[in-house]
Write an enzyme that holds these catalytic residues in place. Structure first.
Site, PDB file in Angstrom:
ATOM      1  N   MET A  30      28.844  49.973  43.555  1.00  0.00           N
ATOM      2  CA  MET A  30      29.574  51.235  43.676  1.00  0.00           C
ATOM      3  C   MET A  30      30.509  51.432  42.484  1.00  0.00           C
ATOM      4  O   MET A  30      31.440  52.240  42.540  1.00  0.00           O
ATOM      5  CB  MET A  30      30.370  51.255  44.992  1.00  0.00           C
ATOM      6  CG  MET A  30      29.457  51.145  46.211  1.00  0.00           C
ATOM      7  SD  MET A  30      30.172  51.870  47.697  1.00  0.00           S
ATOM      8  CE  MET A  30      31.657  50.908  47.859  1.00  0.00           C
ATOM      9  N   ASN A  32      33.251  50.639  39.256  1.00  0.00           N
ATOM     10  CA  ASN A  32      34.523  49.944  39.003  1.00  0.00           C
ATOM     11  C   ASN A  32      34.241  48.452  38.844  1.00  0.00           C
ATOM     12  O   ASN A  32      34.808  47.604  39.525  1.00  0.00           O
ATOM     13  CB  ASN A  32      35.544  50.202  40.112  1.00  0.00           C
ATOM     14  CG  ASN A  32      36.958  49.901  39.638  1.00  0.00           C
ATOM     15  OD1 ASN A  32      37.254  50.016  38.447  1.00  0.00           O
ATOM     16  ND2 ASN A  32      37.824  49.488  40.534  1.00  0.00           N
ATOM     17  N   LEU A  33      33.374  48.170  37.903  1.00  0.00           N
ATOM     18  CA  LEU A  33      32.772  46.844  37.791  1.00  0.00           C
ATOM     19  C   LEU A  33      33.764  45.786  37.312  1.00  0.00           C
ATOM     20  O   LEU A  33      34.668  46.067  36.534  1.00  0.00           O
ATOM     21  CB  LEU A  33      31.584  46.905  36.820  1.00  0.00           C
ATOM     22  CG  LEU A  33      30.508  47.930  37.186  1.00  0.00           C
ATOM     23  CD1 LEU A  33      29.380  47.894  36.159  1.00  0.00           C
ATOM     24  CD2 LEU A  33      29.962  47.696  38.592  1.00  0.00           C
ATOM     25  N   HIS A  37      30.439  41.587  39.481  1.00  0.00           N
ATOM     26  CA  HIS A  37      29.246  42.418  39.290  1.00  0.00           C
ATOM     27  C   HIS A  37      28.433  41.921  38.088  1.00  0.00           C
ATOM     28  O   HIS A  37      27.206  41.873  38.121  1.00  0.00           O
ATOM     29  CB  HIS A  37      29.642  43.873  39.022  1.00  0.00           C
ATOM     30  CG  HIS A  37      30.320  44.555  40.176  1.00  0.00           C
ATOM     31  ND1 HIS A  37      31.647  44.908  40.150  1.00  0.00           N
ATOM     32  CD2 HIS A  37      29.852  44.977  41.376  1.00  0.00           C
ATOM     33  CE1 HIS A  37      31.973  45.505  41.288  1.00  0.00           C
ATOM     34  NE2 HIS A  37      30.903  45.568  42.052  1.00  0.00           N
ATOM     35  N   GLN A  61      28.556  55.069  54.006  1.00  0.00           N
ATOM     36  CA  GLN A  61      29.050  53.766  54.440  1.00  0.00           C
ATOM     37  C   GLN A  61      30.576  53.730  54.561  1.00  0.00           C
ATOM     38  O   GLN A  61      31.157  52.688  54.866  1.00  0.00           O
ATOM     39  CB  GLN A  61      28.543  52.647  53.535  1.00  0.00           C
ATOM     40  CG  GLN A  61      29.133  52.629  52.139  1.00  0.00           C
ATOM     41  CD  GLN A  61      28.391  51.653  51.256  1.00  0.00           C
ATOM     42  OE1 GLN A  61      27.231  51.863  50.883  1.00  0.00           O
ATOM     43  NE2 GLN A  61      29.040  50.539  50.908  1.00  0.00           N
ATOM     44  N   LYS A 151      30.017  37.322  48.483  1.00  0.00           N
ATOM     45  CA  LYS A 151      31.330  37.852  48.879  1.00  0.00           C
ATOM     46  C   LYS A 151      31.225  38.718  50.129  1.00  0.00           C
ATOM     47  O   LYS A 151      32.075  38.679  51.001  1.00  0.00           O
ATOM     48  CB  LYS A 151      31.886  38.650  47.705  1.00  0.00           C
ATOM     49  CG  LYS A 151      32.873  39.721  48.033  1.00  0.00           C
ATOM     50  CD  LYS A 151      34.262  39.263  47.760  1.00  0.00           C
ATOM     51  CE  LYS A 151      35.359  40.233  48.113  1.00  0.00           C
ATOM     52  NZ  LYS A 151      35.007  41.589  48.371  1.00  0.00           N
ATOM     53  N   ASP A 152      30.162  39.535  50.201  1.00  0.00           N
ATOM     54  CA  ASP A 152      29.929  40.371  51.378  1.00  0.00           C
ATOM     55  C   ASP A 152      28.904  39.628  52.247  1.00  0.00           C
ATOM     56  O   ASP A 152      27.728  39.987  52.275  1.00  0.00           O
ATOM     57  CB  ASP A 152      29.425  41.749  50.939  1.00  0.00           C
ATOM     58  CG  ASP A 152      30.453  42.471  50.087  1.00  0.00           C
ATOM     59  OD1 ASP A 152      31.299  43.161  50.648  1.00  0.00           O
ATOM     60  OD2 ASP A 152      30.435  42.296  48.847  1.00  0.00           O
ATOM     61  N   SER A 187      37.375  42.060  43.492  1.00  0.00           N
ATOM     62  CA  SER A 187      36.932  43.209  44.272  1.00  0.00           C
ATOM     63  C   SER A 187      37.418  44.487  43.598  1.00  0.00           C
ATOM     64  O   SER A 187      38.522  44.519  43.041  1.00  0.00           O
ATOM     65  CB  SER A 187      37.516  43.146  45.687  1.00  0.00           C
ATOM     66  OG  SER A 187      37.405  44.405  46.311  1.00  0.00           O
ATOM     67  N   ARG A 189      38.452  46.870  45.009  1.00  0.00           N
ATOM     68  CA  ARG A 189      39.596  47.387  45.770  1.00  0.00           C
ATOM     69  C   ARG A 189      40.885  46.596  45.530  1.00  0.00           C
ATOM     70  O   ARG A 189      41.928  46.975  46.068  1.00  0.00           O
ATOM     71  CB  ARG A 189      39.275  47.387  47.260  1.00  0.00           C
ATOM     72  CG  ARG A 189      38.248  48.456  47.660  1.00  0.00           C
ATOM     73  CD  ARG A 189      38.081  48.508  49.165  1.00  0.00           C
ATOM     74  NE  ARG A 189      37.361  49.667  49.627  1.00  0.00           N
ATOM     75  CZ  ARG A 189      36.078  49.644  50.046  1.00  0.00           C
ATOM     76  NH1 ARG A 189      35.389  48.531  50.020  1.00  0.00           N
ATOM     77  NH2 ARG A 189      35.504  50.755  50.481  1.00  0.00           N
TER      78      ARG A 189
HETATM   79  P1  AMP Z   1      30.304  46.804  45.430  1.00  0.00           P
HETATM   80  O1  AMP Z   1      30.315  47.517  44.121  1.00  0.00           O
HETATM   81  O2  AMP Z   1      31.659  46.365  45.888  1.00  0.00           O
HETATM   82  O3  AMP Z   1      29.508  47.533  46.489  1.00  0.00           O
HETATM   83  O4  AMP Z   1      29.532  45.444  45.189  1.00  0.00           O
HETATM   84  C1  AMP Z   1      28.266  45.413  44.595  1.00  0.00           C
HETATM   85  C2  AMP Z   1      27.713  44.022  44.680  1.00  0.00           C
HETATM   86  O5  AMP Z   1      28.595  43.110  44.012  1.00  0.00           O
HETATM   87  C3  AMP Z   1      27.575  43.499  46.125  1.00  0.00           C
HETATM   88  O6  AMP Z   1      26.350  42.799  46.236  1.00  0.00           O
HETATM   89  C4  AMP Z   1      28.765  42.580  46.259  1.00  0.00           C
HETATM   90  O7  AMP Z   1      28.554  41.551  47.209  1.00  0.00           O
HETATM   91  C5  AMP Z   1      28.877  42.020  44.861  1.00  0.00           C
HETATM   92  N1  AMP Z   1      30.223  41.510  44.602  1.00  0.00           N
HETATM   93  C6  AMP Z   1      31.395  42.143  44.861  1.00  0.00           C
HETATM   94  N2  AMP Z   1      32.436  41.349  44.536  1.00  0.00           N
HETATM   95  C7  AMP Z   1      31.917  40.189  44.057  1.00  0.00           C
HETATM   96  C8  AMP Z   1      32.472  38.979  43.560  1.00  0.00           C
HETATM   97  N3  AMP Z   1      33.799  38.792  43.477  1.00  0.00           N
HETATM   98  N4  AMP Z   1      31.641  38.009  43.147  1.00  0.00           N
HETATM   99  C9  AMP Z   1      30.293  38.184  43.216  1.00  0.00           C
HETATM  100  N5  AMP Z   1      29.698  39.310  43.673  1.00  0.00           N
HETATM  101  C10 AMP Z   1      30.497  40.298  44.091  1.00  0.00           C
END
Ligand code: AMP
Length: 283
Positions: A30, A32-33, A37, A61, A151-152, A187, A189
């Protein structure tokens, strides 16, 4: 790296790669890498010749009153990071590309059971939004490989179940959690945390580790571990949503001879909701 917004252009690129017999890995995000990521991108590169990173802040979601509108967006910086990481395509679909018949009329994919507790209970409908959008991204990109973060934890279990249950022809690869130097899981967030909250935030991982260590040294009173951890988090200033010791395989309550655990937690801290977990004993 190509930035692609429409499906036709993406399909043309994918057809070229298929013609050259190159495998494609997808990394759904989503935006904000952060370094977490980017570690997924590296893992994707180890598992396929081509990597498509998708950036889509998926409205379905997010619950009512959640942060869909204010979710941090940083497209320029994200594009630069992915270029440096040598991703092949950054796919940024419009909402109509993902939901051509509109959100209300969209076909949904729902995984019962695994979605009921923990984040599913705290965020009703969240995982249906996740599985539905991930299924759509899989259909559009048709990857051989998809990479998600540990993480998730609950999310990756649900997606793996969906893939197995629907016999989707792709391999799921799970990437370890990348952390800040003080242990806080990265994260998008975390930017919601004030300076003071940012000092407190790493305690979540410390408490998870304490519980993991106790499990490792043979403690099997799971309820007591959960209660003490919840109290300790509350004392530190978090508002715990859940703290649970579960079987890594299926999030069920572990029995006394369980050997593969996940310790998982969600807390609120100021405006932020933090989740984290530790897996032990699972291969
Ligand atoms: P998001 O952009 O938050 O939806 O996350 C995209 C992907 O990155 C998902 O598969 C998350 O589980 C993964 N992710 C988020 N934070 C981390 C982290 N700190 N370390 C590894 N993978 C992550």
């Amino acid at each position: 790296m190509r930035v692609i917004r429409d499906k036709a252009a993406l399909h043309k690129q994918l057809a070229e790669w298929r013609h050259a017999r190159e495998r494609v890995a997808i990394v759904p995000t989503m935006g904000n890498l952060h370094a977490g990521h980017l570690s997924l991108v590296r893992l994707a590169q180890q598992n396929a010749e081509r990597v498509v990173v998708t950036l889509f802040v998926n409205p379905t979601q997010f619950g009512d009153g959640e942060d869909f509108e204010t979710y941090p967006r940083s497209l320029k910086r994200d594009t630069r990071s992915l270029e440096e990481a040598h991703a092949d395509v950054l796919f940024i679909p419009e909402i109509d590309t993902i939901y051509p018949f509109g959100i209300e009329n969209a076909t949904r994919v729902s995984v019962p059971g695994l979605t009921e507790d923990f984040c599913g209970a705290c965020r009703p409908g969240h995982f249906d939004g996740v599985t539905s959008v991930v299924m759509r991204l899989f259909s559009i990109v048709q990857p051989e490989v998809a990479v998600f973060g540990q993480k998730d934890y609950q999310q990756q279990l649900i997606i793996r179940r969906m893939v197995e249950d629907l016999s989707l022809p792709l391999k799921i690869v799970i990437a370890p959690t990348i952390r800040e130097a003080d242990g806080l899981a990265m994260s998008s967030r975390n930017s919601y945390l004030s300076d003071e909250e940012r000092q407190i935030a790493p305690i979540l991982y410390q408490v998870l580790r304490e519980v993991a260590e106790k499990l490792q040294t043979g403690e099997r009173n799971y309820n007591r571990l959960e209660d003490r951890a919840t109290q300790s988090l509350a004392k530190s200033g978090f508002r715990p949503e859940y703290f649970a010791v579960r079987q890594a395989l299926d999030l069920k309550e572990p029995d006394l001879d369980c050997s593969a655990f996940v310790v998982l937690a969600a807390v609120r801290l100021g405006k932020a909701r933090l989740i984290d977990n530790i897996v032990l004993g699972a291969n």
